[in-house]
Design a protein around this motif. Structure first.
Motif, PDB file in Angstrom:
ATOM      1  N   ALA A  48       0.835  -1.240  -0.035  1.00 18.80           N
ATOM      2  CA  ALA A  48       0.049  -0.023   0.072  1.00 18.80           C
ATOM      3  C   ALA A  48       0.562   1.232   0.110  1.00 18.80           C
ATOM      4  N   SER A  49       0.175   2.116  -0.566  1.00 13.92           N
ATOM      5  CA  SER A  49       0.892   3.655  -0.523  1.00 13.92           C
ATOM      6  C   SER A  49       1.113   4.119   0.728  1.00 13.92           C
ATOM      7  N   ALA A  50       2.124   4.732   1.157  1.00 10.68           N
ATOM      8  CA  ALA A  50       2.378   5.462   2.591  1.00 10.68           C
ATOM      9  C   ALA A  50       1.966   6.884   2.400  1.00 10.68           C
ATOM     10  N   MET A  51       1.906   7.419   1.026  1.00  9.55           N
ATOM     11  CA  MET A  51       1.782   8.874   0.866  1.00  9.55           C
ATOM     12  C   MET A  51       0.890   9.172  -0.145  1.00  9.55           C
ATOM     13  N   ALA A  74      -7.185   4.862  -4.891  1.00 11.10           N
ATOM     14  CA  ALA A  74      -7.467   5.701  -3.682  1.00 11.10           C
ATOM     15  C   ALA A  74      -7.822   4.401  -2.710  1.00 11.10           C
ATOM     16  N   ALA A  75      -7.591   4.771  -1.492  1.00  9.50           N
ATOM     17  CA  ALA A  75      -7.935   3.624  -0.397  1.00  9.50           C
ATOM     18  C   ALA A  75      -9.484   3.103  -0.528  1.00  9.50           C
ATOM     19  N   ILE A  91      -1.938   8.025  -7.042  1.00  8.35           N
ATOM     20  CA  ILE A  91      -2.344   7.096  -5.699  1.00  8.35           C
ATOM     21  C   ILE A  91      -2.189   7.938  -4.632  1.00  8.35           C
ATOM     22  N   PHE A  92      -3.108   7.360  -3.660  1.00  7.65           N
ATOM     23  CA  PHE A  92      -3.312   7.980  -2.458  1.00  7.65           C
ATOM     24  C   PHE A  92      -3.062   7.219  -1.155  1.00  7.65           C
ATOM     25  N   THR A  93      -2.637   7.732   0.053  1.00  2.97           N
ATOM     26  CA  THR A  93      -2.365   7.016   0.840  1.00  2.97           C
ATOM     27  C   THR A  93      -3.405   5.927   1.463  1.00  2.97           C
ATOM     28  N   PRO A 127      10.820   4.733  -1.012  1.00  2.59           N
ATOM     29  CA  PRO A 127       9.783   4.127  -1.815  1.00  2.59           C
ATOM     30  C   PRO A 127       8.447   4.605  -1.380  1.00  2.59           C
ATOM     31  N   PHE A 128       8.202   4.945  -0.065  1.00  6.28           N
ATOM     32  CA  PHE A 128       6.966   5.261   0.401  1.00  6.28           C
ATOM     33  C   PHE A 128       5.802   4.149   0.194  1.00  6.28           C
TER      34      PHE A 128
END
Length: 390
Positions: A48-51, A74-75, A91-93, A127-128
């Motif tokens: 998953a994206s962290a940022m 998005a989440a 992409i979103f957190t 990489p976040f």
């Protein structure tokens, strides 16, 4: 008289851990986990994206690189498809990384024009990305026994565990005894006082994770005490307050024996709290505490608390002790272990001058008990001393 350690050994022998029960997670805070709980899923379940930023293939990253933005994730809303080397997905957190990506460029490091982004000259070497299972994996365990905290509850919920096995709360019947006692809120007669011990002990027992049950005050008659014991017969632990000494009106031991108590000990070499007794009454453990308010509360911390913790499955351990320096000198101790009301502050441990076992105001000001061994010599400022936090 026996020592405090011997008394605790007897009390632990009288006490057994209780059975477990399943409770909904929403009601598990503060309970003692009785069985290991196992995660049913990975967290996160996907990379998953962290940022907030753009998901890309890490091998394509270089200063000034351009990408075509082909979608958005998005989440709760993954982007479906595969991302090529010169492509990116907004992409979103919390959103899953699309196939073909393993790196998130934060939005601050790009310039966007329409559907094209251009990287600045930042290193972009972080990489976040939160890898799948980075927090925990399916099968990871929360080990029992442990008192479940709000953080534990959050973790269990994340593990998708809706029900947990916890130790049943001990039922503790509290019997205050004495013709001199009336309940708080009542008007005492000229020779009477307010029953305070039972309320303080009930608060301590509840804080420890047990269910206290205050019974009516037992008067100094065999019939009244016998009725009180009958009312308490279904409890896991019976705590009597007062009437355990050897005076003409101290009938607790005699009536308890009449009710079948097998006494384990009587009298402990400690201050305050010498007239202490304990035994078994059928399936129930009974402990008789002294009637002086401070004595009863000190015995609650020294004896009741370890007993309840064992009943909750936390093992047979005495009250936790810490070592700290004295903030001022202390006189020599006598032939009984002394649990002195004291205050632990930045300067160290200050033992209060007044130690009378009837002074609740002093106990209320204390945040610890300073433990003085038998015949402990006088101590100077700076000497190390053991304490039990209150």
């Amino acid at each position: 008289m026996i020592s405090v350690d011997e008394a605790l050994s007897h009390l632990f022998a009288l006490t057994t851990p209780l059975d477990a029960e399943d409770v909904p997670l929403i009601r598990a805070d503060g309970r003692v986990l009785a069985k290991d709980a196992y995660a049913t899923r990975n967290q996160p379940p996907f990379a998953a994206s962290a940022m907030d930023g753009y998901a890309v293939d890490a091998k394509s990253i270089k200063a000034g690189q351009t990408y075509e933005v082909i979608g958005e994730a998005a989440a709760g809303h993954a982007w479906q498809g595969k991302v090529g080397p010169a492509q990116a997905v907004r992409i979103f957190t919390g959103a899953p990384l699309p196939e073909g990506t393993d790196h998130v460029i934060i939005q601050e490091n790009v310039t966007r024009a329409g559907d094209t982004i251009t990287l600045d000259d930042s290193a972009n070497d972080t990489p976040f990305v939160r890898p799948a299972g980075a927090d925990f994996k399916a099968g990871d365990a929360i080990r029992a026994p442990r008192v479940l905290t709000p953080s534990d509850i959050a973790l269990l919920a994340s593990m998708n565990i809706a029900t947990v096995s916890v130790t049943r709360r001990p039922s503790v019947a509290i019997i205050a005894t004495g013709d001199e006692l009336v309940q708080p809120g009542e008007t005492p007669g000229p020779d009477q006082i307010i029953a305070s011990n039972s309320y303080g002990l009930a608060a301590l027992i509840r804080q420890l994770g047990a269910d206290p049950r205050l019974l009516p005050i037992a008067r100094d008659t065999r019939a009244s005490l016998a009725l009180a014991f009958d009312l308490a017969a279904d409890a896991d632990l019976i705590v009597t307050i007062g009437g355990a000494s050897v005076g003409d009106h101290d009938l607790v031991g005699e009536v308890a024996t009449d009710k079948g108590m097998d006494r384990a000990f009587y009298k402990v070499a400690m201050r305050p709290g010498k007239p202490l007794m304990a035994g078994r009454m059928g399936r129930t453990t009974m402990i008789g505490l002294p009637g002086n308010p401070v004595s009863a509360m000190v015995c609650g911390h020294v004896f009741l608390a370890p007993m309840i913790r064992k009943m909750l499955g936390m093992g047979a351990q005495p009250a936790l002790r810490e070592t700290h320096a004295l903030a001022k000198p202390a006189p020599a101790n006598g032939p009984r272990e002394h649990y002195m009301r004291a205050h632990l502050g930045p300067e160290g441990v200050t033992i209060f001058d007044r130690q009378d076992s009837a002074l609740l105001t002093v106990l209320a000001e204390a945040n610890c008990l300073a433990v003085r061994p038998i015949n402990d010599p006088a101590r100077d400022t700076g000497d190390q001393i053991e304490i039990i936090r209150l």
